[in-house]
Design an enzyme around this catalytic site. Structure first.
Site, PDB file in Angstrom:
ATOM      1  N   LYS A 166      59.321  18.082  24.131  1.00  9.17           N
ATOM      2  CA  LYS A 166      58.656  16.781  24.246  1.00  9.17           C
ATOM      3  C   LYS A 166      57.799  16.705  25.507  1.00  9.17           C
ATOM      4  CE  LYS A 166      62.598  14.940  23.375  1.00  9.17           C
ATOM      5  NZ  LYS A 166      63.780  14.064  23.205  1.00  9.17           N
ATOM      6  N   ARG A 190      71.875  16.190  14.805  1.00 14.88           N
ATOM      7  CA  ARG A 190      72.851  16.585  15.831  1.00 14.88           C
ATOM      8  C   ARG A 190      73.747  15.410  16.189  1.00 14.88           C
ATOM      9  NH1 ARG A 190      69.318  18.346  20.606  1.00 14.88           N
ATOM     10  NH2 ARG A 190      71.309  18.544  21.674  1.00 14.88           N
ATOM     11  N   ASP A 224      61.950  18.122  16.574  1.00 13.69           N
ATOM     12  CA  ASP A 224      63.019  17.709  17.476  1.00 13.69           C
ATOM     13  C   ASP A 224      63.603  16.374  17.051  1.00 13.69           C
ATOM     14  OD1 ASP A 224      64.589  17.548  19.996  1.00 13.69           O
ATOM     15  OD2 ASP A 224      63.284  15.824  20.283  1.00 13.69           O
ATOM     16  N   SER A 269      65.051  20.543  23.170  1.00 14.55           N
ATOM     17  CA  SER A 269      64.720  19.154  22.858  1.00 14.55           C
ATOM     18  C   SER A 269      63.959  18.503  24.014  1.00 14.55           C
ATOM     19  CB  SER A 269      66.013  18.398  22.549  1.00 14.55           C
ATOM     20  OG  SER A 269      65.756  17.031  22.363  1.00 14.55           O
ATOM     21  N   HIS A 287      62.060  14.081  34.332  1.00 12.59           N
ATOM     22  CA  HIS A 287      63.053  13.892  33.272  1.00 12.59           C
ATOM     23  C   HIS A 287      64.444  13.923  33.877  1.00 12.59           C
ATOM     24  CE1 HIS A 287      64.825  13.926  29.288  1.00 12.59           C
ATOM     25  NE2 HIS A 287      65.716  14.762  29.805  1.00 12.59           N
TER      26      HIS A 287
END
Lengths: 439, 439
Positions: free
Chosen positions: B187, B168, B161, B183, B82
């Protein structure tokens, strides 16, 4: 200019322009800015605060979201009083008749109780038939006839404040000085006054716990008032202890009757005469506040204030027979009296705890949708600092909730202390501020 | 326990219990807590932060709002990467084929671009026919067949989320470490991985402007991963400058083709091999990251990675003829090339400014609802630190918006500087952290 950009700016501690504040408020009122953006904005204001000019712009946006009442055809200066809220605070109901009896004009738009503090409207509505929801036209007519009219916030006055207050109430953004200041002053300015006396409460039972923060709030309110051409003065007053002897809606009306008939002395009457005296002075009836206080005392002594209270109640469709014969009012089903276990002097009474207990008894609201029980509440048979004999009654509680009686009785026993020695009591009025105190 | 009480606690800087966080998230997902309370809560978190245990509870609440994918029937360790997002960051599209070619299993759920940063999904979708919206069952099947599958967040995974991120995004509460961490990690944990490599970007083009704040974010992410039994490591990498030569969706796919065919060297490939090497190691294919890097380089050198990219594209219904013959892809209508006005070395290129310019050209979104132009963007013909001769092309811009061409050309001219002297370039990888770096 987008709502997102304005939220971001406030979040980052930057100053907003007048146009940005106006845009945000106006578009919220029309529904173009959704509630979830407003609540994020309010929480950002809670943390970052607002400058004087931002607060002024916010107040203006609130005012101009609705109607501004024009009272120029009524002669004389129009004066109102606003209290930041406390426990047992029934001063408005005492001084509106006094000032009106003295020839002042008092347009008074009040609020309801929430949390541990009571509200003038709930107290008035405990008088059978008493109406507080007149439209602006009727309000003006009654005001011109009687010299005062006490109503709730109408949908015509500062609707932005009304919509935003409802949101603050459920998003934990009520305790914010800029938001409180704009909310108070927009409604007062919109009601058409010339001058305003503020009663900023200090202590455990008030929003402001200490004198310094109360002074800051008072200065913010005075600045907004003076910027808008309204003579504005403020008293900081004690709210460590409940004000007067009664807490609870009809119980407080009964206390007002005693006060207006000249049968009560002590902090409540001291404060009432001070505030009424200031209003009488600001209404142009005297040359200084001291003279105003003299007149206020005379209005009670000669029965004019009591007569005016009956007139107001009739004008607002209340049944004056309950004021003339308070004993015919239905009593709460359950009551219990605490008697002194030793001879001594009544010491500190924690205002917050008394306020919370009165809510539990049914006299207040935890949520806006809760219903009020007008007969529930607490009566102190002695005032703070007074001597009490062993076995004499100290306080009584009244409720229609059987299960609550003993629980609250035990809580209040702990909140009340009888001292073996006599102590000096602090004054009710802690400070005075006007435009000369602005930086 | 009420939403109001939980907002107040967070507003006042108190720690929330696991149950309070679970209650708030669950009741928001069911609709029992309205958006305006959630957005006030999010803004309070923005200002007050969250403790490690609060972040863990938030992540758990996100994860258990939906399905957790079970990949245990696929042999070997599942590893994902990520990135916290940057300009020109196409690393996922390069390393998913490399690691899969090396026998690793890479379940990859990616995001879209927003603001000045691009998104893997938008880049992949620029390949005609390429699909990214498979359901979980199909995702698992393709993953088992090919060794990787790249999709977007489905409604089954961490729906809390998804719903909260949308809020947000419009309430200025995106840049908050606890909210970002929960968040990202919810995931990743829900997608069924065993290990995770994090690429935390540092610099003008990244969310984290400096190394210290990036280290803190990395440590927060590692702690959540390890607490959930996922081996988690992090690289801090440079995002002062765009990554690689291309910024823009199809333009970046073209660059990926060059990279996977072994035709590009420089920071982008250095970073890709480092991250792919770490993933190959964490997948259990080698004894250390260095060996993993060797394998990564071999996968490119022997054509396996390129072959795997074609397989992935076929598996996800993309038209591989465009990958094999990129010139047949429709070009943007308007383009303009900047040529060096003097001989020198290409100096700093501001990543944020390049990202913002690419959005203006049509390659990105300002609002979630904006449409992407896959052919728009920017290509640098030389990389930072390389020598360029007077008159040689430095960058070209591509757009279908005629009016934008010259405006952006002028902005980018200013963002690019050619130095008269050769300078040393900083490394792409700034730091490495794993569980041994936690306090």
């Amino acid at each position: 200019m987008t709502a997102y950009e304005i939220i971001s700016k406030k979040r980052d501690g930057l100053s907003l322009t007048d146009d940005e504040i106006k845009f945000f408020i106006n578009d919220f009122v029309t529904g173009d800015i959704p509630e979830y953006q407003m609540s994020a904005f309010l929480m950002a204001i809670y943390f970052q605060g607002m400058s004087s000019s931002e607060i002024t712009a916010l107040t203006q946006a609130y005012i101009h979201s609705g109607q501004v009442i024009d009272l120029s055809h009524i002669s004389g200066k129009k004066v109102d009083k606003h209290s930041t809220g406390g426990v047992g605070d029934k001063v408005s109901i005492i001084i509106a008749p006094i000032v009106a009896a003295a020839g002042g004009c008092v347009p008074m738009i009040s609020g309801r109780g929430l949390g541990h503090t009571g509200g003038t409207l709930d107290k008035l509505e405990s008088i059978p038939g008493f109406k507080i929801d007149y439209d602006v036209e009727t309000f003006i007519k009654k005001l011109a006839n009687i010299g005062t009219c006490l109503i709730g916030q109408t949908s015509e006055l500062a609707p932005a404040d009304k919509k935003i207050y409802a949101l603050r109430d459920v998003t934990a953004t009520v305790p914010s000085v800029p938001l409180i200041a704009a909310s108070i002053m927009s409604k007062k300015i919109a009601e058409g006054i010339d001058a305003l006396v503020l009663d900023v409460k200090v202590g455990s039972g008030a929003f402001m716990p200490d004198k310094n923060s109360a002074r800051e709030l008072a200065k913010t309110l005075i600045r907004i008032g003076e910027d808008n051409g309204k003579t504005t003065i403020a008293y900081l007053t004690d709210m460590m202890h409940p004000l007067g002897k009664a807490v609870g809606n009809w119980l407080e009306i009964e206390e007002c009757i005693e006060c207006l008939k000249g049968k009560q002395t002590g902090p409540l009457m001291d404060l009432s005469h001070q505030l009424a005296g200031a209003m009488i002075y600001l209404a142009g009836r005297t040359n200084d506040i001291e003279q105003g206080i003299e007149i206020s005392k005379n209005m009670v002594a000669d029965g004019s204030a009591w007569k005016k209270f009956l007139e107001i109640t009739e004008s607002q469709e209340g049944d004056i027979s309950y004021l003339e014969h308070p004993r015919k009012y239905p009593k709460a089903k359950y009551s219990k009296t605490f008697s002194a276990t030793s001879t001594g002097w009544l010491d500190n009474i924690d205002a917050l705890e008394v306020g919370l207990c009165s809510v539990q008894l049914g006299a207040g609201r935890q949520k806006v949708t809760d219903r009020i029980d007008p007969s529930a509440g607490i009566i102190f048979h002695v005032q703070r600092g007074e001597k009490v004999q062993k076995g004499a009654p100290v306080f009584s509680i009244y409720t229609n909730k059987e299960n609550t009686l003993d629980i609250i009785f035990k809580r209040l026993e702990k909140a009340v202390h009888i001292s073996a020695t006599e102590m000096s009591t602090s004054p009710i009025i802690l400070d005075y501020l006007d435009k000369n105190d602005l930086d």
